[in-house]
Design a protein around this motif. Structure first.
Motif, mmCIF file in Angstrom:
data_model
loop_
_atom_site.group_PDB
_atom_site.id
_atom_site.type_symbol
_atom_site.label_atom_id
_atom_site.label_comp_id
_atom_site.label_asym_id
_atom_site.label_seq_id
_atom_site.Cartn_x
_atom_site.Cartn_y
_atom_site.Cartn_z
ATOM 1 N N GLU A 185 -5.962 22.508 42.993
ATOM 2 C CA GLU A 185 -5.008 21.414 42.862
ATOM 3 C C GLU A 185 -3.991 21.668 41.748
ATOM 4 N N HIS A 186 -4.187 22.761 40.992
ATOM 5 C CA HIS A 186 -3.334 22.994 39.819
ATOM 6 C C HIS A 186 -2.892 24.450 39.767
ATOM 7 N N LEU A 187 -2.290 24.906 40.865
ATOM 8 C CA LEU A 187 -1.784 26.276 40.946
ATOM 9 C C LEU A 187 -0.267 26.326 41.024
ATOM 10 N N ASP A 188 0.397 25.204 40.790
ATOM 11 C CA ASP A 188 1.858 25.187 40.853
ATOM 12 C C ASP A 188 2.449 25.823 39.599
ATOM 13 N N GLY A 189 3.656 26.362 39.751
ATOM 14 C CA GLY A 189 4.429 26.810 38.611
ATOM 15 C C GLY A 189 3.962 28.089 37.957
ATOM 16 N N LEU A 190 3.219 28.906 38.665
ATOM 17 C CA LEU A 190 2.823 30.185 38.090
ATOM 18 C C LEU A 190 4.017 31.134 38.034
ATOM 19 N N PRO A 191 4.098 31.964 37.002
ATOM 20 C CA PRO A 191 5.224 32.913 36.934
ATOM 21 C C PRO A 191 5.117 33.950 38.047
ATOM 22 N N SER A 192 6.248 34.326 38.604
ATOM 23 C CA SER A 192 6.253 35.307 39.688
ATOM 24 C C SER A 192 6.021 36.702 39.133
ATOM 25 N N VAL A 297 -10.502 27.596 35.366
ATOM 26 C CA VAL A 297 -11.357 26.418 35.379
ATOM 27 C C VAL A 297 -12.683 26.801 34.731
ATOM 28 N N ALA A 298 -13.249 25.860 33.982
ATOM 29 C CA ALA A 298 -14.519 26.124 33.308
ATOM 30 C C ALA A 298 -15.294 24.823 33.170
ATOM 31 N N ASN A 299 -16.614 24.943 33.095
ATOM 32 C CA ASN A 299 -17.438 23.774 32.809
ATOM 33 C C ASN A 299 -17.003 23.161 31.487
ATOM 34 N N SER A 300 -16.981 21.866 31.426
ATOM 35 C CA SER A 300 -16.483 21.176 30.238
ATOM 36 C C SER A 300 -17.264 21.506 28.981
ATOM 37 N N PHE A 301 -18.555 21.829 29.130
ATOM 38 C CA PHE A 301 -19.379 22.078 27.940
ATOM 39 C C PHE A 301 -19.110 23.450 27.314
#
Length: 333
Positions: A185-192, A297-301
């Motif tokens: 859900e958060h892969l927008d705006g990556l540098p080309s 992405v990583a576990n919050s702990f």
């Protein structure tokens, strides 16, 4: 010496001929058994074995073509992978012996029941918190078709469905894990430029990156041969082309990357390992070009932000949910 290897060496007379050691650890076992050969699907262990015993261990998802008189399987974590490996080995050993060795806490007693289709299993030894089992192959199975054992599922994404092909033993086999779902859900705006999916598993992130950024070069990297094979199948299933590599950690990645995207691994077998993930955070700046981005992405702990800020740059939390967080950092220009 790995305790499983120590258990084998207590019965060394059984392994003095051309035995195949499948999934062997990178210790001195090949040195102690000079007629033995190895089969590995872990790129790091393969590299270490190659350094010490050049030419005596094959890497891949199928057994070596050479003949062998017996085989030993070092129990992997996945039950599905164990089934495939035992069947692949038993198919090559009609009338011969197949051994299974593993730690008690890894479930060796339960796994020994998976020997039953081939004959009557018997426990040979129990030591070093491990067990060694043996079966005489009375009913040799047909050689298994690995691709036929794959699980297929479809992800409904905004730009159309994505087909995922997952082989036995691959992380989150046959389903999308929650961490990757959040990262998607958060892969927008990556540098080309040149994008890397680090720890690619079944290739979900890499395939999505290639479809979303078709002009960018995309590389998928994993330590596990079954993961790389899965990623290739996923790419083909979606009509996509990308580079798939096997290698041990971020050191095996290309340099000059515009972005590294990852759901980094921290579990391996029955043990918990953070080394590959922490090395990614420490070494990402060496593989990213100026202004290149790390997004993971990583576990919050897991206390990743201090490591990211120490070795790369300011760490931003893009999202949080279901026990996971999405982090972003850029290499300074």
């Amino acid at each position: 010496m790995d305790p499983r290897s120590e258990v084998l060496l207590r019965q060394a007379e059984l392994f003095s001929d051309k035995v195949l050691l499948a999934g062997l650890p990178a210790d001195d076992l090949l040195g102690q058994l000079p007629q033995a050969h190895g089969w590995s699907w872990h790129a790091g262990e393969q590299a270490r074995l190659d350094l010490r015993f050049a030419g005596r261990c094959q890497f891949g998802v199928t057994p070596p073509a050479a003949d062998f008189s017996a085989a030993v399987l070092f129990l992997p974590k996945s039950r599905e992978l164990t089934d495939y490996l035992l069947t692949a080995l038993a198919a090559r050993l009609p009338g011969a012996e197949l051994f299974l060795v593993g730690e008690k806490r890894a479930g060796i007693e339960r796994a020994a029941k998976q020997l039953q289709p081939f004959g009557k299993p018997r426990k040979l030894d129990s030591a070093r918190h491990c067990q060694l089992w043996q079966v005489h192959i009375e009913q040799a199975p047909a050689t298994p078709d690995l691709e036929a054992l794959a699980k297929h599922y479809q992800l409904p994404l905004a730009d159309g469905p994505l087909q995922v092909v997952s082989l036995p033993g691959v992380f989150s086999h046959g389903r999308l894990d929650r961490g990757t779902a959040l990262l998607l859900e958060h892969l927008d705006g990556l540098p080309s430029g040149h994008l890397l999916d680090f720890g690619c598993g079944a290739g979900v992130l890499g395939a999505v990156l290639k479809r979303r950024y078709p002009a960018s070069r995309v590389t998928l990297l994993d330590v596990d041969a079954f993961a790389a094979a899965s990623s290739r199948l996923t790419l083909v299933a979606n009509g996509l082309e990308a580079e798939v590599l096997n290698g041990d950690g971020i050191d095996a990645a290309p340099v000059g990357l515009s972005a590294i995207v990852s759901n980094p691994p921290f579990h391996e077998g029955v043990h918990t390992h953070y080394l590959a993930s922490e090395q990614l955070l420490r070494q990402a700046n060496r593989h990213l070009q100026a202004g290149g981005e790390l997004r993971l992405v990583a576990n919050s702990f897991l206390k990743y932000p201090p490591l990211i800020e120490e070795h790369l740059g300011a760490c931003q939390t893009l999202a949080a949910g279901n026990g996971f967080r999405i982090y972003r950092a850029r290499r300074k220009a």
